[in-house]
Design a protein around this motif. Sequence first.
Motif, PDB file in Angstrom:
ATOM      1  N   GLY A   1      30.412 -28.286 -16.924  1.00  0.00           N
ATOM      2  CA  GLY A   1      31.429 -28.738 -17.862  1.00  0.00           C
ATOM      3  C   GLY A   1      31.894 -27.682 -18.837  1.00  0.00           C
ATOM      4  N   ARG A   2      31.657 -26.404 -18.559  1.00  0.00           N
ATOM      5  CA  ARG A   2      32.213 -25.356 -19.426  1.00  0.00           C
ATOM      6  C   ARG A   2      33.733 -25.367 -19.318  1.00  0.00           C
ATOM      7  NH1 ARG A   2      28.577 -20.012 -18.340  1.00  0.00           N
ATOM      8  NH2 ARG A   2      30.053 -19.076 -19.825  1.00  0.00           N
ATOM      9  N   ILE A   3      34.394 -25.048 -20.418  1.00  0.00           N
ATOM     10  CA  ILE A   3      35.845 -25.218 -20.524  1.00  0.00           C
ATOM     11  C   ILE A   3      36.533 -23.889 -20.816  1.00  0.00           C
ATOM     12  CG2 ILE A   3      37.704 -26.392 -21.769  1.00  0.00           C
ATOM     13  CD1 ILE A   3      35.960 -28.289 -20.134  1.00  0.00           C
ATOM     14  N   TRP A   4      37.613 -23.636 -20.069  1.00  0.00           N
ATOM     15  CA  TRP A   4      38.515 -22.521 -20.366  1.00  0.00           C
ATOM     16  C   TRP A   4      39.937 -23.071 -20.490  1.00  0.00           C
ATOM     17  CZ3 TRP A   4      34.266 -22.029 -17.357  1.00  0.00           C
ATOM     18  CH2 TRP A   4      33.446 -20.898 -17.545  1.00  0.00           C
ATOM     19  N   THR A   5      40.683 -22.545 -21.442  1.00  0.00           N
ATOM     20  CA  THR A   5      42.096 -22.883 -21.565  1.00  0.00           C
ATOM     21  C   THR A   5      42.927 -21.715 -21.046  1.00  0.00           C
ATOM     22  OG1 THR A   5      43.884 -23.453 -23.102  1.00  0.00           O
ATOM     23  CG2 THR A   5      42.125 -22.083 -23.972  1.00  0.00           C
ATOM     24  N   ALA A   6      43.993 -22.013 -20.331  1.00  0.00           N
ATOM     25  CA  ALA A   6      44.851 -20.986 -19.731  1.00  0.00           C
ATOM     26  C   ALA A   6      46.068 -20.735 -20.621  1.00  0.00           C
ATOM     27  CB  ALA A   6      45.298 -21.426 -18.337  1.00  0.00           C
ATOM     28  N   GLU A   7      46.271 -19.464 -21.005  1.00  0.00           N
ATOM     29  CA  GLU A   7      47.434 -19.079 -21.784  1.00  0.00           C
ATOM     30  C   GLU A   7      48.533 -18.654 -20.806  1.00  0.00           C
ATOM     31  OE1 GLU A   7      45.439 -17.314 -25.796  1.00  0.00           O
ATOM     32  OE2 GLU A   7      45.442 -15.974 -24.065  1.00  0.00           O
ATOM     33  N   GLU A   8      49.474 -19.539 -20.541  1.00  0.00           N
ATOM     34  CA  GLU A   8      50.358 -19.369 -19.398  1.00  0.00           C
ATOM     35  C   GLU A   8      51.570 -18.472 -19.644  1.00  0.00           C
ATOM     36  OE1 GLU A   8      53.141 -22.009 -16.405  1.00  0.00           O
ATOM     37  OE2 GLU A   8      52.674 -22.657 -18.442  1.00  0.00           O
ATOM     38  N   TRP A   9      52.604 -18.947 -20.320  1.00  0.00           N
ATOM     39  CA  TRP A   9      53.893 -18.246 -20.370  1.00  0.00           C
ATOM     40  C   TRP A   9      53.681 -16.779 -20.701  1.00  0.00           C
ATOM     41  CZ3 TRP A   9      56.641 -21.838 -24.435  1.00  0.00           C
ATOM     42  CH2 TRP A   9      56.557 -23.163 -24.009  1.00  0.00           C
ATOM     43  N   PHE A  10      54.082 -15.895 -19.812  1.00  0.00           N
ATOM     44  CA  PHE A  10      53.746 -14.479 -19.974  1.00  0.00           C
ATOM     45  C   PHE A  10      54.561 -13.856 -21.098  1.00  0.00           C
ATOM     46  CE2 PHE A  10      53.187 -10.014 -18.728  1.00  0.00           C
ATOM     47  CZ  PHE A  10      51.811 -10.015 -18.529  1.00  0.00           C
ATOM     48  N   ARG A  11      53.872 -13.173 -22.000  1.00  0.00           N
ATOM     49  CA  ARG A  11      54.493 -12.533 -23.167  1.00  0.00           C
ATOM     50  C   ARG A  11      54.692 -11.041 -22.881  1.00  0.00           C
ATOM     51  NH1 ARG A  11      56.632 -16.557 -25.479  1.00  0.00           N
ATOM     52  NH2 ARG A  11      56.687 -16.920 -23.250  1.00  0.00           N
ATOM     53  N   ARG A  12      55.881 -10.529 -23.153  1.00  0.00           N
ATOM     54  CA  ARG A  12      56.198  -9.120 -22.866  1.00  0.00           C
ATOM     55  C   ARG A  12      56.493  -8.292 -24.114  1.00  0.00           C
ATOM     56  NH1 ARG A  12      56.533  -8.740 -17.470  1.00  0.00           N
ATOM     57  NH2 ARG A  12      56.960 -10.679 -16.319  1.00  0.00           N
ATOM     58  N   ASN A  13      56.544  -8.930 -25.284  1.00  0.00           N
ATOM     59  CA  ASN A  13      56.796  -8.202 -26.520  1.00  0.00           C
ATOM     60  C   ASN A  13      56.452  -9.118 -27.690  1.00  0.00           C
ATOM     61  OD1 ASN A  13      59.163  -9.950 -26.880  1.00  0.00           O
ATOM     62  ND2 ASN A  13      60.140  -8.620 -25.355  1.00  0.00           N
TER      63      ASN A  13
ATOM     64  N   SER B   1      56.860 -16.603 -33.929  1.00  0.00           N
ATOM     65  CA  SER B   1      56.461 -17.677 -34.843  1.00  0.00           C
ATOM     66  C   SER B   1      55.106 -17.403 -35.487  1.00  0.00           C
ATOM     67  CB  SER B   1      56.412 -19.017 -34.098  1.00  0.00           C
ATOM     68  OG  SER B   1      55.434 -18.987 -33.078  1.00  0.00           O
ATOM     69  N   LEU B   2      54.363 -16.406 -34.980  1.00  0.00           N
ATOM     70  CA  LEU B   2      53.097 -16.038 -35.596  1.00  0.00           C
ATOM     71  C   LEU B   2      53.357 -15.274 -36.888  1.00  0.00           C
ATOM     72  CD1 LEU B   2      52.241 -16.687 -32.644  1.00  0.00           C
ATOM     73  CD2 LEU B   2      50.495 -14.918 -32.890  1.00  0.00           C
ATOM     74  N   ARG B   3      52.563 -15.521 -37.902  1.00  0.00           N
ATOM     75  CA  ARG B   3      52.780 -14.880 -39.211  1.00  0.00           C
ATOM     76  C   ARG B   3      52.310 -13.432 -39.223  1.00  0.00           C
ATOM     77  NH1 ARG B   3      50.094 -19.075 -42.605  1.00  0.00           N
ATOM     78  NH2 ARG B   3      50.784 -20.273 -40.788  1.00  0.00           N
ATOM     79  N   ASN B   4      51.397 -13.061 -38.324  1.00  0.00           N
ATOM     80  CA  ASN B   4      50.854 -11.710 -38.317  1.00  0.00           C
ATOM     81  C   ASN B   4      51.061 -11.102 -36.935  1.00  0.00           C
ATOM     82  OD1 ASN B   4      49.433  -9.350 -38.478  1.00  0.00           O
ATOM     83  ND2 ASN B   4      47.490 -10.282 -39.107  1.00  0.00           N
ATOM     84  N   LEU B   5      51.903 -10.100 -36.848  1.00  0.00           N
ATOM     85  CA  LEU B   5      52.177  -9.424 -35.584  1.00  0.00           C
ATOM     86  C   LEU B   5      51.595  -8.019 -35.552  1.00  0.00           C
ATOM     87  CD1 LEU B   5      55.884 -10.540 -35.002  1.00  0.00           C
ATOM     88  CD2 LEU B   5      53.796 -11.541 -34.060  1.00  0.00           C
ATOM     89  N   ASP B   6      50.641  -7.752 -36.461  1.00  0.00           N
ATOM     90  CA  ASP B   6      49.990  -6.447 -36.470  1.00  0.00           C
ATOM     91  C   ASP B   6      49.165  -6.249 -35.201  1.00  0.00           C
ATOM     92  OD1 ASP B   6      51.050  -6.008 -38.962  1.00  0.00           O
ATOM     93  OD2 ASP B   6      49.224  -6.617 -40.040  1.00  0.00           O
ATOM     94  N   PRO B   7      48.920  -5.010 -34.792  1.00  0.00           N
ATOM     95  CA  PRO B   7      48.053  -4.759 -33.630  1.00  0.00           C
ATOM     96  C   PRO B   7      46.709  -5.458 -33.790  1.00  0.00           C
ATOM     97  CG  PRO B   7      49.168  -2.748 -34.266  1.00  0.00           C
ATOM     98  CD  PRO B   7      49.491  -3.767 -35.344  1.00  0.00           C
ATOM     99  N   PHE B   8      46.126  -5.847 -32.648  1.00  0.00           N
ATOM    100  CA  PHE B   8      44.897  -6.638 -32.635  1.00  0.00           C
ATOM    101  C   PHE B   8      43.747  -5.783 -32.114  1.00  0.00           C
ATOM    102  CE2 PHE B   8      41.837  -9.528 -30.652  1.00  0.00           C
ATOM    103  CZ  PHE B   8      41.659 -10.466 -31.660  1.00  0.00           C
TER     104      PHE B   8
ATOM    105  N   TYR C   1      50.998  -9.071 -28.810  1.00  0.00           N
ATOM    106  CA  TYR C   1      51.362  -9.890 -27.652  1.00  0.00           C
ATOM    107  C   TYR C   1      50.412  -9.668 -26.481  1.00  0.00           C
ATOM    108  CZ  TYR C   1      53.502  -5.890 -25.222  1.00  0.00           C
ATOM    109  OH  TYR C   1      53.721  -4.708 -24.576  1.00  0.00           O
ATOM    110  N   GLU C   2      49.744  -8.506 -26.449  1.00  0.00           N
ATOM    111  CA  GLU C   2      48.813  -8.210 -25.359  1.00  0.00           C
ATOM    112  C   GLU C   2      47.494  -8.970 -25.493  1.00  0.00           C
ATOM    113  OE1 GLU C   2      49.947  -3.744 -23.900  1.00  0.00           O
ATOM    114  OE2 GLU C   2      48.839  -3.901 -25.802  1.00  0.00           O
ATOM    115  N   ASN C   3      47.310  -9.676 -26.608  1.00  0.00           N
ATOM    116  CA  ASN C   3      46.123 -10.517 -26.755  1.00  0.00           C
ATOM    117  C   ASN C   3      46.392 -11.948 -26.310  1.00  0.00           C
ATOM    118  OD1 ASN C   3      43.328 -10.568 -27.539  1.00  0.00           O
ATOM    119  ND2 ASN C   3      43.919 -11.875 -29.261  1.00  0.00           N
TER     120      ASN C   3
END
Length: 619
Positions: A166-178, A184-191, A209-211
């Motif tokens: 029953g371990r759970i993973w969520t899938a982050e689908e829509w591919f982000r390119r920039n 809509s995120l308040r912080n767009l600094d490098p991660f 966006y690469e995170n």
Amino acid sequence: MKKRYLMMLFALAFSLNGYGQYFFDVSVDTAWTPNTVVLPPSPLKFQVLFVGGTDKVQTTATYGNEPGEALAKQWHDFIGFTPDNDSDDLGWVSVNHERINANDSIGDGGGMTVFKVARDPSTDEIVIVEQTLEDGRSGKYFNVDFVNTVGETGMNCGGITSVVDGRIWTAEEWFRRNNESISSLRNLDPFTIRTDIPGDFNGSTIEKYENFNYMVEIDPRKAKAIRKQYNWGRQPFEGGTVMPDNKTVYLGADATPGFFSKFVAETPGDFTKGKLFVYKHDALTAPTDPWVEIDNSMLANMLNFSQEALQAGGTMFNRLEWVTNNDGKVYMTETGRDGLGTRFENGVIAGGVLDYHWLEPVRARHPQMVDKPDDQVIEFVKRGGFNDYYGRVLEFDPATGLVTTYLEGGPFFAESPEFTQYPEKHLSNPDGLNVMVIDGKSFMVICEDLNGTSNGRVPAGISNRSCELYLLDMTIENPTVDDLTRISVTPVGAEVTGAQATPDGKTLFVNSQHPSTNNPFPYNNSLTYAITGWDIAVSAIDDIEEVVLDTDSQFKVWPNPVARELKFSKILDAAIYNQAGQRIKVFRGQKSIDVSDLTPGLYFLNTSEGEIQRLIIEQ
């Protein structure tokens, strides 16, 4: 007398369709413009469990704000289930929120909500359990903390519930390119990545966006994220499945081209260490080894998994979505899209290949390709000649290494037929996929998410993308659309998704996602609902009307008078007329229908064979 009929019913069920055919019809009618969830018939029970935008979730301290509560996010998609083996409660339900938006308390991006459920011993219905988590939060619904653990999440679409534990993973689908795509995120600094995954990940700094676009493991007991699986690659993930060995994970990516990948852990249950592979096969015969390894110790490779997969000659698919497994085989939905354009052609130029499961649907829908050699058919697909309107369910057999079509969508129409000519059974753009096991018998649960309404996906004149939930008996060999049983329909505007059963086989959890705001409450919100009683539906009934087994061949209906469910002694194509001769309801291929929407009074049932029955509808 009742005992004799019960024994006859069991004999009839076995003789009609092998072991385990339903002892009564659990199907519902198509509802092209419903404004509520269309319910299955009794003895199945329906409950709304969790309503987005209405129910409140308990939150952690986020963005400097104090812990508290907030209205739950909307756009419910994946449902995960984690059994509780240490108490009498059933376990934890995890629900994805796909839409990206800012939220001071819950966190920017998408998200998840978890809640614990138990079963009422007297009714078998689902009860939400009050909890107090180790971080001090108390209540029924809890926001999963991503912000303070792995960074924001987003586009939380499909996911994984491990069949092992029953371990759970969520899938982050829509591919982000920039970064503009996550504005809509308040912080767009490098991660800066903080992870226990070996390689050059920990301490590396990437663009914000690469995170995004990973499988992300969460702990529903704590309502917190654990890690982003950087070693599974950055992909537009939709689904995945953990095999019973607790080492092998198969993954699907919703893209065209999308890739079928596999992670194999070094140690069962430890998914921080292991090897990553992409499926590579482009022949009719079984391959020696269809998997090519992608070095997953290097962040650069994982950030650009699709390019690495193409360069390795990976097999290209048309939007792989949810993935599940049963009896050692893997099943996944290839949901399709209306126009392939140059997507495959460009992929071939980059090194990708096409699989031969395309031969059957192309030849079925393009007469000019029937006698063409296989390679010419594949070339036709590569150049965008095939519009994959309906999609399909695929089967992968690890023993042979082959991907084949398990269930083709359809039936296909160049032009949508009128409602009166529309087939009773139809499958369009399968998306969510799971297996429900009831009394040891496996049923595939298939969720629709229509890409459009043209080419027969709905009847002519219907604009709503009506999404339906289907059940398929997996003992049926070479199943077709005619073998499906429709078990629920979501309201106007909504996708049906989630479809997660409890391990005891009694309850199926389902989501109604992004419905029309014009629907009545609560069906104007994304919501999670439960259908309970499947063990009764498939294995037994408490009361048996003798008319079911009457040896007289005369057509019969019962009960009459009727308030809700009207049953027939044979499968019917028929219509119901009022006393003025107006046709009120039409149905095809049904053995029972719901008449609760009819005004009480006198009606007439007229079958396609000319048989007429007088009906009395009561309150």
